[in-house]
Motif scaffolding. Sequence first.
Motif, PDB file in Angstrom:
ATOM      1  N   LEU A 187      -3.545   7.050   1.284  1.00  0.00           N
ATOM      2  CA  LEU A 187      -4.078   5.700   1.130  1.00  0.00           C
ATOM      3  C   LEU A 187      -3.931   4.983   2.467  1.00  0.00           C
ATOM      4  O   LEU A 187      -2.821   4.867   3.002  1.00  0.00           O
ATOM      5  N   ASP A 232       0.218   4.588 -10.837  1.00  0.00           N
ATOM      6  CA  ASP A 232      -0.989   5.261 -11.276  1.00  0.00           C
ATOM      7  C   ASP A 232      -2.226   4.477 -10.854  1.00  0.00           C
ATOM      8  O   ASP A 232      -2.216   3.245 -10.804  1.00  0.00           O
ATOM      9  N   GLU A 233      -3.296   5.199 -10.561  1.00  0.00           N
ATOM     10  CA  GLU A 233      -4.528   4.584 -10.064  1.00  0.00           C
ATOM     11  C   GLU A 233      -5.074   3.514 -11.009  1.00  0.00           C
ATOM     12  O   GLU A 233      -5.680   2.530 -10.563  1.00  0.00           O
ATOM     13  N   GLU A 272      -3.502   1.272 -12.477  1.00  0.00           N
ATOM     14  CA  GLU A 272      -2.770   0.020 -12.310  1.00  0.00           C
ATOM     15  C   GLU A 272      -3.074  -0.677 -10.983  1.00  0.00           C
ATOM     16  O   GLU A 272      -2.603  -1.791 -10.749  1.00  0.00           O
ATOM     17  N   TRP A 273      -3.852  -0.042 -10.123  1.00  0.00           N
ATOM     18  CA  TRP A 273      -4.077  -0.601  -8.789  1.00  0.00           C
ATOM     19  C   TRP A 273      -4.691  -1.996  -8.832  1.00  0.00           C
ATOM     20  O   TRP A 273      -4.346  -2.867  -8.042  1.00  0.00           O
ATOM     21  N   ARG A 298      -9.077   5.735   0.134  1.00  0.00           N
ATOM     22  CA  ARG A 298      -8.289   6.922  -0.225  1.00  0.00           C
ATOM     23  C   ARG A 298      -9.032   8.153   0.268  1.00  0.00           C
ATOM     24  O   ARG A 298     -10.210   8.335  -0.030  1.00  0.00           O
ATOM     25  N   LEU A 330      -2.360  -4.993  -8.765  1.00  0.00           N
ATOM     26  CA  LEU A 330      -1.432  -5.223  -7.656  1.00  0.00           C
ATOM     27  C   LEU A 330      -2.008  -6.119  -6.574  1.00  0.00           C
ATOM     28  O   LEU A 330      -1.290  -6.511  -5.648  1.00  0.00           O
ATOM     29  N   TRP A 351      -8.047  -7.694  -0.223  1.00  0.00           N
ATOM     30  CA  TRP A 351      -6.705  -7.142  -0.431  1.00  0.00           C
ATOM     31  C   TRP A 351      -5.682  -8.143   0.063  1.00  0.00           C
ATOM     32  O   TRP A 351      -5.552  -8.404   1.254  1.00  0.00           O
ATOM     33  N   LEU A 367       0.754   0.563  -4.101  1.00  0.00           N
ATOM     34  CA  LEU A 367      -0.315   1.407  -4.647  1.00  0.00           C
ATOM     35  C   LEU A 367       0.097   2.873  -4.667  1.00  0.00           C
ATOM     36  O   LEU A 367      -0.191   3.610  -5.617  1.00  0.00           O
ATOM     37  N   ARG A 393       4.729   9.667  -3.814  1.00  0.00           N
ATOM     38  CA  ARG A 393       4.704   8.690  -4.909  1.00  0.00           C
ATOM     39  C   ARG A 393       6.093   8.518  -5.511  1.00  0.00           C
ATOM     40  O   ARG A 393       6.558   7.387  -5.745  1.00  0.00           O
ATOM     41  N   VAL A 419       0.837  -1.204   0.000  1.00  0.00           N
ATOM     42  CA  VAL A 419       0.000   0.000   0.000  1.00  0.00           C
ATOM     43  C   VAL A 419       0.868   1.248   0.000  1.00  0.00           C
ATOM     44  O   VAL A 419       0.757   2.097  -0.890  1.00  0.00           O
ATOM     45  N   VAL A 466     -10.669   0.505  -4.656  1.00  0.00           N
ATOM     46  CA  VAL A 466     -10.300   1.446  -3.600  1.00  0.00           C
ATOM     47  C   VAL A 466     -11.417   2.465  -3.482  1.00  0.00           C
ATOM     48  O   VAL A 466     -11.761   3.135  -4.464  1.00  0.00           O
TER      49      VAL A 466
END
Length: 653
Positions: A611, A496-497, A499-500, A631, A503, A482, A492, A640, A179, A515
């Motif tokens: 997050l 980029d969002e 691609e979450w 989030r 993961l 998760w 995460l 990031r 995360v 999310v």
Amino acid sequence: MYAGLERPRGRRWLPLVAMGSGLFTILLSLFMLHVFSRSPTIQPATGHPEHQEPIPEPTTTHVDNFSPIPTPTPTPAVLPDPAQETGFVLNPKDHNAREPKTLRMTWNVTREMREPDGVEKLVYLINGQFPGPVIEARPGDELEINVYNHVENDTDGVAVHWHGLVMNGANAMDGVVGVTQCAIAKNNNFTYRFTLDDKQHGTYWYHAHSHLQRADGLYGGIVIHRPADKETDLVKYNYEQEKLLLVSDWYHWPAPRVLEWYDKAEHFGYEPAPDSLLINGIGAYNCSKAVAARVVNCTMLQKPHIRLPDGDRVRLRIVNTGASAGFSLHLAHGTMEPLAIDGHGLIDNSTSAAGGFGVLYPGERLDVVLDKTTTSKSGRDETLDNALTIELDDGNMPLKNYALTRIQSFPLGDLGSTAKRALTRREDAVELLSLAEINGVALPDDEAAATKPSEIAVFYTTIRNRATHENRPAGLFNHSSWIVKDAFAPPLLAVDEKEWVNLAKEPSPLQNFTVTAFAASAKGEKTRWMDLVVNNLDDKGHPFHLHGQSFYVLVTHKGRKGEQGTYNPFDPESKHDDYPRTPFNHLLKDTVYIPRMGHVVLRLPLTNRGLWLAHCHILWHQAVGMSMVVRVGDVDQDARVAANEFCASQAGS
């Protein structure tokens, strides 16, 4: 075909032949048994024939069958002297009157063989210590902790989470693999750097948030001492010294093996019961209770003696650091006055003192002042020595572990003084106080009105053995789970969002990782609040922890007989308890127990951007996916970049 009873003559003798054969076999077996039982059995010596010892002639011992055979009296085992648990005495005077400063620490994480309760097991150590070093600080201090992973044969990596700290503005330091960071690889290091919130003080703790290492010893205590304003806590609550008690269940199997057992379809999602319990890292296991299915290398020990600081009134800061079980505790003598729960969640000062409290679930903390000179009004034998009794809650022990002594008493005394105190009956003290019935300090009406929520979110959580998951247990929040797919991949926070979704390792192809996002309060404007409703669909309870946030517990509802017990605020027909109360005296917490077939309603400010993980704090439930990520506001772009750079620096390690 033969009609009636007729049959060929040749076959009429077959039953007699079969019967005779059976009788002959039985007689032959009895004869052979008699012969071999009279013959001595001699094991040939090993090695070369020239070096064999001569075989002694067998001897015959004549026994008078009418006289008892004399047997030697067994020598009782001499156990080592009991361990003296003298550690974790705190130093509030070093912190409550000074200015904030930077506290720098270097931690070397290793894994070595230890015997915390007499049973050998590989245990995680920090600078050679189990539990790890205690962090003592004050609000406003900056913590700089450089963590090195020196674990031999490590494949999981290491990360440390700071349980209960709000981490405002420090989301990247929250220590959650997958995360907020990738795991610290073997022979690498990571520096956690963050500032303690100016308003946060109390009892907290840190623990691994990488794989299952918390159950194998990677944890320790955090105490943030309230700075003196007009008076210190020592004066305000009239006590002399403080001690930290880290109480935990304990498994003799390594945690990955425990999870492997739990995750098998043939165990139907039944949680494995622990084997033992520890106080500040030590205990005493009864080796005679070890079962054949779980062979252990065990040394029989006496119960450790818990030594408290001298003085009539001592503050105890109690933490449940366990993997699975809640616990209750009570004293043979003495009464405890509750001060706070989960750190800075102050308790209404009209709350009764008690001889004991329960249940404290994994992740929760309790602060009390122990008065050694008083006792509750029950008729206890005051001539007996004092003892602290811990009772592990069996709510998540569907299968009995015969190796576990679930209720254990530990001798309790002072570090120096040995004289017995005269005890006074305290008429206002109760025998056992339920933590579920405690209220917090009431907010003023204007502050309570300001918490009116701007939005409401509803979640349903459960564990199911799913056919799409090979009938293994899968934890869910609103049809999402998760589980970290790769502990060393960018988390995460770093990607980029879009691609979450790639993961997470979902336990079923029917699930999609999501999310949930909430808008944060704008700077300089009125604080936005939200109500979070979490429904528990299971016939077992779940201690629910939300990272980076503190919340008021408005409702805790347990399903009644014949009732589902869930609550949907968007359904006018959905029944619920009235909330909030007037006065607004709800407890402020970060970990809350959601009863079986019930729900909780939590109110929290949307001020801490980032997050944040929310999950069941029973480690086995969390490991099979009973977690979600929320989030609040936008992800910090500098965080990031930093998260990406750290993961890239470990590539190829």
